[in-house]
Write a protein that holds these residues in place. Sequence first.
Motif, PDB file in Angstrom:
ATOM      1  N   ALA A 167      62.283  19.389 -73.838  1.00 53.45           N
ATOM      2  CA  ALA A 167      61.417  19.668 -74.787  1.00 53.45           C
ATOM      3  C   ALA A 167      61.745  20.767 -75.781  1.00 53.45           C
ATOM      4  CB  ALA A 167      60.081  20.258 -74.032  1.00 53.45           C
ATOM      5  N   SER A 168      61.280  20.944 -76.806  1.00 54.85           N
ATOM      6  CA  SER A 168      61.644  22.096 -77.765  1.00 54.85           C
ATOM      7  C   SER A 168      61.538  23.488 -77.388  1.00 54.85           C
ATOM      8  CB  SER A 168      60.799  22.101 -79.219  1.00 54.85           C
ATOM      9  OG  SER A 168      61.355  20.730 -79.845  1.00 54.85           O
ATOM     10  N   GLY A 169      61.997  24.423 -77.707  1.00 49.00           N
ATOM     11  CA  GLY A 169      61.758  25.820 -77.319  1.00 49.00           C
ATOM     12  C   GLY A 169      63.061  26.289 -76.627  1.00 49.00           C
ATOM     13  N   ASP A 170      64.040  26.968 -77.121  1.00 41.58           N
ATOM     14  CA  ASP A 170      65.273  27.446 -76.513  1.00 41.58           C
ATOM     15  C   ASP A 170      64.650  29.009 -75.870  1.00 41.58           C
ATOM     16  OD1 ASP A 170      67.464  28.609 -75.804  1.00 41.58           O
ATOM     17  OD2 ASP A 170      68.442  28.390 -77.718  1.00 41.58           O
ATOM     18  N   PRO A 171      64.720  29.102 -74.566  1.00 36.69           N
ATOM     19  CA  PRO A 171      64.214  30.434 -73.958  1.00 36.69           C
ATOM     20  C   PRO A 171      65.075  31.568 -74.617  1.00 36.69           C
ATOM     21  CG  PRO A 171      64.710  28.655 -72.272  1.00 36.69           C
ATOM     22  CD  PRO A 171      65.154  28.142 -73.482  1.00 36.69           C
ATOM     23  N   LEU A 218      49.254  31.737 -64.893  1.00 33.88           N
ATOM     24  CA  LEU A 218      50.872  31.890 -64.621  1.00 33.88           C
ATOM     25  C   LEU A 218      51.512  31.072 -65.498  1.00 33.88           C
ATOM     26  CD1 LEU A 218      52.747  34.093 -63.392  1.00 33.88           C
ATOM     27  CD2 LEU A 218      52.824  32.544 -61.327  1.00 33.88           C
ATOM     28  N   THR A 219      51.172  29.681 -65.176  1.00 35.12           N
ATOM     29  CA  THR A 219      51.914  28.672 -65.802  1.00 35.12           C
ATOM     30  C   THR A 219      51.694  28.535 -67.040  1.00 35.12           C
ATOM     31  OG1 THR A 219      51.247  27.330 -63.731  1.00 35.12           O
ATOM     32  CG2 THR A 219      52.327  25.950 -65.447  1.00 35.12           C
ATOM     33  N   LEU A 220      50.455  28.578 -67.765  1.00 34.81           N
ATOM     34  CA  LEU A 220      50.281  28.646 -69.196  1.00 34.81           C
ATOM     35  C   LEU A 220      50.844  29.571 -69.899  1.00 34.81           C
ATOM     36  CD1 LEU A 220      46.390  27.673 -69.319  1.00 34.81           C
ATOM     37  CD2 LEU A 220      48.321  26.316 -69.743  1.00 34.81           C
ATOM     38  N   GLN A 221      51.080  30.735 -69.413  1.00 33.68           N
ATOM     39  CA  GLN A 221      51.897  31.910 -69.945  1.00 33.68           C
ATOM     40  C   GLN A 221      53.169  31.678 -69.880  1.00 33.68           C
ATOM     41  OE1 GLN A 221      50.053  35.128 -67.767  1.00 33.68           O
ATOM     42  NE2 GLN A 221      48.312  35.085 -68.672  1.00 33.68           N
ATOM     43  N   SER A 222      53.636  31.085 -68.986  1.00 34.46           N
ATOM     44  CA  SER A 222      55.161  30.906 -68.499  1.00 34.46           C
ATOM     45  C   SER A 222      55.507  29.774 -69.764  1.00 34.46           C
ATOM     46  CB  SER A 222      55.443  30.312 -67.261  1.00 34.46           C
ATOM     47  OG  SER A 222      55.225  31.207 -66.351  1.00 34.46           O
ATOM     48  N   ILE A 223      54.640  28.780 -69.793  1.00 38.77           N
ATOM     49  CA  ILE A 223      54.951  27.723 -70.658  1.00 38.77           C
ATOM     50  C   ILE A 223      55.266  28.547 -72.211  1.00 38.77           C
ATOM     51  CG2 ILE A 223      54.066  25.839 -72.171  1.00 38.77           C
ATOM     52  CD1 ILE A 223      52.708  24.817 -69.459  1.00 38.77           C
ATOM     53  N   GLN A 224      54.503  29.105 -72.735  1.00 38.80           N
ATOM     54  CA  GLN A 224      54.625  29.855 -74.011  1.00 38.80           C
ATOM     55  C   GLN A 224      56.023  30.475 -74.195  1.00 38.80           C
ATOM     56  OE1 GLN A 224      51.429  32.509 -74.922  1.00 38.80           O
ATOM     57  NE2 GLN A 224      49.990  31.043 -73.930  1.00 38.80           N
ATOM     58  N   GLY A 225      56.478  31.036 -72.700  1.00 37.16           N
ATOM     59  CA  GLY A 225      57.746  31.984 -73.073  1.00 37.16           C
ATOM     60  C   GLY A 225      59.026  31.013 -72.652  1.00 37.16           C
ATOM     61  N   ARG A 226      58.531  29.662 -72.480  1.00 39.56           N
ATOM     62  CA  ARG A 226      59.748  28.959 -72.061  1.00 39.56           C
ATOM     63  C   ARG A 226      60.333  29.234 -70.835  1.00 39.56           C
ATOM     64  NH1 ARG A 226      56.817  26.153 -74.952  1.00 39.56           N
ATOM     65  NH2 ARG A 226      57.598  24.696 -76.402  1.00 39.56           N
ATOM     66  N   ASP A 227      59.701  29.884 -69.723  1.00 40.18           N
ATOM     67  CA  ASP A 227      60.102  30.516 -68.616  1.00 40.18           C
ATOM     68  C   ASP A 227      60.444  29.575 -67.528  1.00 40.18           C
ATOM     69  OD1 ASP A 227      60.830  32.058 -66.471  1.00 40.18           O
ATOM     70  OD2 ASP A 227      59.599  33.571 -66.794  1.00 40.18           O
ATOM     71  N   SER A 249      52.510  22.450 -82.946  1.00 46.50           N
ATOM     72  CA  SER A 249      53.407  23.038 -81.883  1.00 46.50           C
ATOM     73  C   SER A 249      52.877  24.346 -81.354  1.00 46.50           C
ATOM     74  CB  SER A 249      54.753  23.012 -82.225  1.00 46.50           C
ATOM     75  OG  SER A 249      55.119  24.332 -82.831  1.00 46.50           O
ATOM     76  N   ASP A 250      53.412  24.582 -80.219  1.00 46.43           N
ATOM     77  CA  ASP A 250      52.979  26.103 -79.652  1.00 46.43           C
ATOM     78  C   ASP A 250      54.102  27.131 -80.688  1.00 46.43           C
ATOM     79  OD1 ASP A 250      55.501  25.474 -78.331  1.00 46.43           O
ATOM     80  OD2 ASP A 250      54.887  26.496 -76.713  1.00 46.43           O
ATOM     81  N   VAL A 251      54.363  28.281 -80.591  1.00 49.81           N
ATOM     82  CA  VAL A 251      54.990  29.205 -81.134  1.00 49.81           C
ATOM     83  C   VAL A 251      56.381  28.839 -80.771  1.00 49.81           C
ATOM     84  CG1 VAL A 251      55.690  31.457 -81.691  1.00 49.81           C
ATOM     85  CG2 VAL A 251      53.339  30.826 -81.717  1.00 49.81           C
ATOM     86  N   ALA A 252      56.670  28.617 -79.576  1.00 49.61           N
ATOM     87  CA  ALA A 252      58.095  28.700 -78.983  1.00 49.61           C
ATOM     88  C   ALA A 252      58.658  27.408 -79.524  1.00 49.61           C
ATOM     89  CB  ALA A 252      58.097  28.493 -77.516  1.00 49.61           C
ATOM     90  N   ALA A 253      58.115  26.326 -79.864  1.00 47.13           N
ATOM     91  CA  ALA A 253      59.006  25.063 -80.510  1.00 47.13           C
ATOM     92  C   ALA A 253      59.218  25.464 -81.878  1.00 47.13           C
ATOM     93  CB  ALA A 253      57.910  23.760 -80.058  1.00 47.13           C
TER      94      ALA A 253
END
Lengths: 295, 555
Positions: free
Chosen positions: A20-24, A251-260, B435-439
């Motif tokens: 998925a997109s989003g480089d931590p 916890l999961t929703l917040q972690s998804i945003q930060g790509r944790d 998308s979300d902000v991260a993507a």
Amino acid sequence: MMLLVVFGVVTVTFFVLRFASGDPARLLEPPGTPESTLQIVRQRLGTDKPILEQYVTYLAGLTQADLGTAFRGGGSVLPSLLRALPNTLALGVVTMIVASIGGLLLGVAAALRPNTLLDRAVLLLATVGQSTPNFWLGVILVLVFSIQLRLLPAIDLRGPESFVLPVATLALTLSPLIVRSVRQVFVEALGEDFVRAARARGISEQRVLFVHVLKVAAIPLVTLIGLETGFVLGGAYVVESIFNWPGIGSLTLQSIQGRDFPMIQGAVLVTATIIVLVNFVVDIVYAVLDPRIRY
Amino acid sequence: MDQGEVLPVLIRKLDEGTITRRQFMKAASLLGVAGAASAFLAACGVSTTPAPTVGPGASPSPVGSTPTAGAAEPTGSVRFLVAETFWADWHPYQTSAQIAYRIEQNIFDRLVEAETDDPAQVSPGLATSWNRLDDRTWEFKLREGVKFHEGQEFTAEDVKASIELASGATPVKTALAGYMVPTTAEVVDKLTVRVKSSAPFSPLLGLLAWYGVSILAKADIDAGEEKIKKAPNGTGPFRLAKDEKDRKTMEAFTDHWRGAPKIKELIWEFIQDPQTRLSALLAGQATVIDRVPPEHLLLLGGSPDISLVSKTGMENVNLFMNPNPEAPWVDKNFRKAVAWSFDRDALVKDLILGSSQVATAFIPGLARFHVEGDPHYTQDISKAKEYLAQSKYPDGGPEFELWAATGFQPRAKEVVEVIADGLRKVGMKPKVVLSDVAALIDKIFIHEGQPYRMFHLSWSSNGDPDTAERFLYKTPGVWSDRDTKVDDLIDKGAATTDDQERAKLYRELQQYQWDQVLHVPLYQPDFTIAHSKRLTGLRVQPTFATYFYSASLAS
């Protein structure tokens, strides 16, 4: 088989996150950070390695109950999950109890007077409940009971009173299926010979319903409750967000945003394990309820 | 003789009886009201926290900086629900995240402070006065008796270590250095420091205040990055008491040099869902919430228990065009066609609402030297089609993606849909991607082998135009077009000391950028905070900084 299912879920989650997109690393560093610095961060997080290597490392950790280190904050994932898990379990268990008892009582009431006004009203209620999205219902309940009437807390887990609105939100959207199933099973069972025989023997109506008929209805009901565990945990993701409930969902929703990644993987692993365990218990209960069933 | 030297002399003369109190007040008032009053009280033997004295170029000290030592004990707990997730650590120089900047404003102090909405004004902070010695050097007189939360005494050594680290004058690379030039410092004495930038850099004073260069303890800097990242040790009015992932609990720092804040406990908590934040506020479970979306403004406007504080953000939300050398918008006529294809005024009036305003330049309104661009881009389909016909892509060019992140900027989805509709009317082929902000952040920095992309995206600024320009548009800035004229004007604007000359340079720069329309500035967003009427004295700035020092909570 159970382990295989959990393994499958863990594997799919692992790869979906990586693709998925989003480089931590980019989310941990300020915009414009040079690629060389980002690469150092990726090395620290382990996301610079080939995906298969990351996967093997992750599985190796799992064999030692090591769910990894959170990308954000750097703490171990397990304690965070263990802090959140009881809150989600409490919400789920109370919801299942409320939804099951409520669904059973309404379903039986409707079955006893089929095609009457009561039956129609219960079915209508079930239809409305089933078609009401829980994210909308939760907000409406808060507006009425927390903001207008000031009877219950709008957010947070503060004590027993905090359970009322989240549980109501989940149970009201969960119980319609139970109501319908119970009604259907009871309507069919009440026409069976063994019910007529029981009544002819002078057994009280309550005993006929809640011992004889319920025993017959138990297997489909247990199946349904087992299946709905997944729905409760899924719904908890939304409801925990609405009510700021400190559980696995939030916890999961917040972690998804930060790509944790480690935190998300840990949360999915725990959720999948719970669902698999509940289904395992359901299978055992089958055997208890009906000795003919053997595995 | 500067004011720091004049006041002691006046006080001595008053003590000796060689001047009367009337004469003393008259003379001292020439130095500034706050300094005079404080000095008078000191001369009369009344103990106060050292008051700010005002240096050349500084504004009169506003209410927020007046010492309140001896005030009542801090009371009450304020719960502030914020829309932005907290930054991963506490290093104030290694992030440009708005939430980090905003929370740091309450934990750290700065040499000079931004206490009004006027970006030309700075007020005394940890520095009581300052002088510009030449085009590269500033001398700061520092406040005496200031303590860090962990008990260290504040001295010039802390300023030296902080400025050098923040500005990139040390081998450690910092995010903040992207907005500054390397700046060294010389300790003259315990409470005097000379700050020298490697090149003439006029934005320095404004940057220290408006960007918020937090002053750290030298001991912490010496201890290494991990110490700074782990927990904040500032001199600010609140200190961190409990650090949880999504909840930061602060307590009043009663030894603060201005006197203890009036609020005892201050909790910042991340709750992403605006409806949940609103519910908590209306149910009395939160005291303050931020980023109130437009649809909630009408609801809250009539509430007898809630106050709204709306600011026009000192930042632009832009329609950024990915600087991909293959993209159709390399052609200026194509860019102009984009700019004329949708109605920016309607976006503000009908969608964003609140205090949002249509962007009129690449430097946001409210920032210094802002000049409105001409023409006012709006929807003119025939003009847009004319420009498109003159471009290399009269057929509308290839398909491109138009990205927006949901869940942060209000109504981003609706805004990009309106923009896409305008672009399609002209003949272009946008494809909206949500998308979300991260993507979205991920996609900004990847060009090669990727689809052509536009982004609906905001970028923070502050009072000095250099901050808005340098990081974004000067080569190799994130949105830089490698335009030597832009680079040159940005450098000259920063190096020029004369304000009139700076104004002239930035006028030229803005008009050039407006004509080039490298991307389309859309609007300055609304930033609304809603709070219980029990809370008074909250100060919110166009940079979205939210100060709780001056706030108090009625029981």
